[in-house]
Motif scaffolding. Structure first.
Motif, PDB file in Angstrom:
ATOM      1  N   GLY A  51       0.788  -1.300  -0.133  1.00  0.00           N
ATOM      2  CA  GLY A  51       0.130   0.046   0.058  1.00  0.00           C
ATOM      3  C   GLY A  51       0.731   1.188  -0.160  1.00  0.00           C
ATOM      4  N   VAL A  52       1.861   1.338   0.899  1.00  0.00           N
ATOM      5  CA  VAL A  52       2.688   2.447   0.628  1.00  0.00           C
ATOM      6  C   VAL A  52       3.550   2.544  -0.438  1.00  0.00           C
ATOM      7  CG1 VAL A  52       5.104   3.276   1.667  1.00  0.00           C
ATOM      8  CG2 VAL A  52       3.194   2.200   3.188  1.00  0.00           C
ATOM      9  N   LEU A  55       0.943   4.110  -2.688  1.00  0.00           N
ATOM     10  CA  LEU A  55       0.613   5.501  -2.290  1.00  0.00           C
ATOM     11  C   LEU A  55       1.795   6.501  -3.010  1.00  0.00           C
ATOM     12  CD1 LEU A  55      -0.568   5.692   1.264  1.00  0.00           C
ATOM     13  CD2 LEU A  55      -1.879   6.441  -0.868  1.00  0.00           C
ATOM     14  N   MET A  56       3.067   5.735  -2.987  1.00  0.00           N
ATOM     15  CA  MET A  56       4.519   6.769  -3.483  1.00  0.00           C
ATOM     16  C   MET A  56       4.236   6.709  -5.104  1.00  0.00           C
ATOM     17  SD  MET A  56       7.245   5.122  -0.981  1.00  0.00           S
ATOM     18  CE  MET A  56       8.194   4.826  -2.027  1.00  0.00           C
ATOM     19  N   ARG A  58       1.584   6.593  -6.698  1.00  0.00           N
ATOM     20  CA  ARG A  58       0.423   7.765  -7.079  1.00  0.00           C
ATOM     21  C   ARG A  58       0.651   9.371  -6.891  1.00  0.00           C
ATOM     22  NH1 ARG A  58      -4.944   7.986  -3.454  1.00  0.00           N
ATOM     23  NH2 ARG A  58      -5.942   9.932  -4.400  1.00  0.00           N
ATOM     24  N   ARG A  59       1.657   9.515  -5.647  1.00  0.00           N
ATOM     25  CA  ARG A  59       1.874  11.020  -5.459  1.00  0.00           C
ATOM     26  C   ARG A  59       3.153  11.157  -6.665  1.00  0.00           C
ATOM     27  NH1 ARG A  59       6.306  12.893  -1.096  1.00  0.00           N
ATOM     28  NH2 ARG A  59       5.981  14.919  -1.323  1.00  0.00           N
TER      29      ARG A  59
END
Length: 139
Positions: A51-52, A55-56, A58-59
């Motif tokens: 998940g992390v 998110l990275m 996506r950012r």
């Protein structure tokens, strides 16, 4: 030098950093799976790591597409939607010929890594020279 030329370049995230990040997450998940923790804890932590990573990634899609610096107007960042945002240079690092810029402004904060796979050597050289000469500040 009486008049410093402006510096402008297109920016895209480094594929090398993306691959290294992915490799580190895979190694961390493998280490979790091989550890002696309970299976439920290992699976939960593995999902958290994945998940992390998501998110990275996506950012990273919200990164600028172009960056410019002019001695009079300072730093400007063009976002993916075509809007330009004035930024200020919070800090910079030169690591083995690579340049890391930390820019902040109304459009948010961006860490831009200029590596051999996403920028040409001449741009990095000119940027290193300009940052060394001015300390990253506009006159």
């Amino acid at each position: 030098m009486t008049s410093a030329p402006a510096i402008g370049f297109e920016y895209r995230p480094s594929r090398l950093l993306q691959r290294l990040r992915g490799l580190l997450v895979v190694l961390a998940v493998v280490a979790l799976l091989l550890s002696g923790m309970a299976l439920s804890v290992r699976l939960l932590l593995g999902l958290l790591l994945i998940g992390v990573l998501a998110l990275m990634q996506r950012r990273q899609r919200a990164t600028p597409t172009a960056v410019g610096w002019h001695p009079m107007s300072g730093w400007t960042v063009r976002m993916a939607d075509g809007s330009d945002a004035p930024m200020s240079l919070r800090s910079f690092r030169v690591l083995a010929g690579c340049v890391v810029l930390n820019l902040a402004g109304v459009g948010g904060r961006h860490d831009l890594w200029l590596l051999p796979d996403n920028s040409d050597p001449d741009t990095r050289r000119r940027l290193r020279m300009r940052l060394a000469a001015t300390g990253g500040q506009t006159p």
